[in-house]
Design a protein around this motif. Sequence first.
Motif, mmCIF file in Angstrom:
data_model
loop_
_atom_site.group_PDB
_atom_site.id
_atom_site.type_symbol
_atom_site.label_atom_id
_atom_site.label_comp_id
_atom_site.label_asym_id
_atom_site.label_seq_id
_atom_site.Cartn_x
_atom_site.Cartn_y
_atom_site.Cartn_z
ATOM 1 N N VAL A 1 11.875 -5.009 10.173
ATOM 2 C CA VAL A 1 11.517 -4.095 9.090
ATOM 3 C C VAL A 1 10.906 -4.933 7.978
ATOM 4 C CG1 VAL A 1 12.327 -2.472 7.331
ATOM 5 C CG2 VAL A 1 13.277 -2.385 9.653
ATOM 6 N N TYR A 2 9.651 -4.625 7.660
ATOM 7 C CA TYR A 2 8.953 -5.250 6.537
ATOM 8 C C TYR A 2 9.030 -4.266 5.380
ATOM 9 C CZ TYR A 2 7.144 -8.452 10.020
ATOM 10 O OH TYR A 2 7.039 -9.393 11.020
ATOM 11 N N THR A 3 9.242 -4.774 4.183
ATOM 12 C CA THR A 3 9.436 -3.872 3.063
ATOM 13 C C THR A 3 9.006 -4.509 1.742
ATOM 14 O OG1 THR A 3 11.064 -2.378 2.055
ATOM 15 C CG2 THR A 3 11.865 -4.528 2.779
ATOM 16 N N SER A 4 8.597 -3.664 0.823
ATOM 17 C CA SER A 4 8.126 -4.165 -0.472
ATOM 18 C C SER A 4 9.264 -4.721 -1.310
ATOM 19 C CB SER A 4 7.398 -3.061 -1.238
ATOM 20 O OG SER A 4 8.268 -1.969 -1.479
ATOM 21 N N GLY A 5 10.471 -4.197 -1.116
ATOM 22 C CA GLY A 5 11.625 -4.649 -1.874
ATOM 23 C C GLY A 5 12.828 -4.809 -0.972
ATOM 24 N N GLU A 6 13.648 -5.779 -1.266
ATOM 25 C CA GLU A 6 14.861 -6.016 -0.482
ATOM 26 C C GLU A 6 15.683 -4.737 -0.401
ATOM 27 O OE1 GLU A 6 18.547 -9.229 -0.319
ATOM 28 O OE2 GLU A 6 17.300 -9.124 -2.111
ATOM 29 N N HIS A 7 16.255 -4.487 0.749
ATOM 30 C CA HIS A 7 17.081 -3.288 0.964
ATOM 31 C C HIS A 7 18.194 -3.186 -0.076
ATOM 32 C CE1 HIS A 7 15.048 -3.290 4.747
ATOM 33 N NE2 HIS A 7 15.997 -2.750 5.483
ATOM 34 N N GLU B 1 0.833 -1.210 0.000
ATOM 35 C CA GLU B 1 0.000 0.000 0.000
ATOM 36 C C GLU B 1 0.864 1.254 0.000
ATOM 37 O OE1 GLU B 1 -2.466 -0.292 3.483
ATOM 38 O OE2 GLU B 1 -3.703 -1.896 2.633
ATOM 39 N N LEU B 2 1.907 1.258 0.820
ATOM 40 C CA LEU B 2 2.813 2.407 0.871
ATOM 41 C C LEU B 2 3.553 2.576 -0.452
ATOM 42 C CD1 LEU B 2 4.128 1.836 4.477
ATOM 43 C CD2 LEU B 2 2.884 3.883 3.705
ATOM 44 N N ALA B 3 3.937 1.483 -1.070
ATOM 45 C CA ALA B 3 4.586 1.550 -2.382
ATOM 46 C C ALA B 3 3.628 2.130 -3.416
ATOM 47 C CB ALA B 3 5.066 0.163 -2.808
ATOM 48 N N THR B 4 2.361 1.769 -3.300
ATOM 49 C CA THR B 4 1.336 2.326 -4.201
ATOM 50 C C THR B 4 1.189 3.825 -3.963
ATOM 51 O OG1 THR B 4 0.197 0.197 -4.227
ATOM 52 C CG2 THR B 4 -1.079 2.119 -4.938
ATOM 53 N N GLU B 5 1.205 4.248 -2.702
ATOM 54 C CA GLU B 5 1.145 5.684 -2.387
ATOM 55 C C GLU B 5 2.331 6.422 -3.002
ATOM 56 O OE1 GLU B 5 0.759 6.425 1.841
ATOM 57 O OE2 GLU B 5 -0.892 4.992 2.002
ATOM 58 N N ALA B 6 3.514 5.814 -2.926
ATOM 59 C CA ALA B 6 4.695 6.427 -3.533
ATOM 60 C C ALA B 6 4.495 6.587 -5.035
ATOM 61 C CB ALA B 6 5.938 5.584 -3.248
ATOM 62 N N ALA C 1 2.240 9.321 -5.907
ATOM 63 C CA ALA C 1 2.862 10.628 -5.673
ATOM 64 C C ALA C 1 3.961 10.924 -6.701
ATOM 65 C CB ALA C 1 3.442 10.682 -4.256
ATOM 66 N N GLY C 2 4.116 10.011 -7.689
ATOM 67 C CA GLY C 2 5.113 10.223 -8.741
ATOM 68 C C GLY C 2 6.483 9.681 -8.402
ATOM 69 N N ASP C 3 6.545 8.810 -7.402
ATOM 70 C CA ASP C 3 7.822 8.284 -6.947
ATOM 71 C C ASP C 3 7.955 6.802 -7.255
ATOM 72 O OD1 ASP C 3 10.321 8.402 -5.587
ATOM 73 O OD2 ASP C 3 9.448 9.828 -4.176
ATOM 74 N N GLU C 4 9.161 6.284 -7.081
ATOM 75 C CA GLU C 4 9.396 4.860 -7.276
ATOM 76 C C GLU C 4 8.637 4.081 -6.208
ATOM 77 O OE1 GLU C 4 13.575 4.004 -7.571
ATOM 78 O OE2 GLU C 4 13.895 5.753 -8.841
ATOM 79 N N PRO C 5 8.035 2.944 -6.559
ATOM 80 C CA PRO C 5 7.146 2.229 -5.646
ATOM 81 C C PRO C 5 7.853 1.336 -4.622
ATOM 82 C CG PRO C 5 7.153 1.149 -7.765
ATOM 83 C CD PRO C 5 8.015 2.362 -7.907
ATOM 84 N N PHE C 6 8.222 1.937 -3.513
ATOM 85 C CA PHE C 6 8.785 1.195 -2.387
ATOM 86 C C PHE C 6 8.112 1.682 -1.118
ATOM 87 C CE2 PHE C 6 12.172 1.038 -5.525
ATOM 88 C CZ PHE C 6 12.588 -0.275 -5.462
ATOM 89 N N GLY C 7 7.815 0.751 -0.219
ATOM 90 C CA GLY C 7 7.225 1.091 1.065
ATOM 91 C C GLY C 7 7.705 0.142 2.141
#
Length: 159
Positions: free
Chosen positions: A79-85, A16-21, A24-30
């Motif tokens: 830390v949970y994240t949409s993409g590996e650090h 969801e946060l990645a979708t918000e990014a 907002a015109g940003d790369e999709p990571f949350g």
Amino acid sequence: MVVKDTELPYLRRCVELATEALEAGDEPFGSVLVDAGGEILAEDHNRVASGDRTRHPEFELARWSAAHMTPPERAAATVYTSGEHCPMCAAAHAWVGLGRIVYVASSEQLTEWLKELGVPAPPVRALPVGEIAPGVIVDGPVPELTDAVRQLHHRFHQR
């Protein structure tokens, strides 16, 4: 350790946060920071469209944790994240002493998706977290959500 069903809501929030990014015109990571008791303490999404390429959510969460948590609290957090650090975020995570990382999509998967789309390679090589921060426990990818993250990256790069 394997990703448990009880952890999927945190990972869905990352998507969801990645979708918000993306919206907002940003790369999709949350990403979300969760304490040992399962409470979400902080969350963020990518903000690199501002021109500051270090505004990754994982980096922001590492800085937040250093300012607001004790070393034992950080070590017990996830830390949970949409993409590996990326390497920068993996280093920040390790330097502040955060605990486990759980990601939806791996750096290897993202690299493949970007190649398929003809996106030029970034200035920093994508490496697994374990190569940067070997002491950090890392789990992922999470197949149940990987396609959703892949679609977000396709939408971003096909603009």
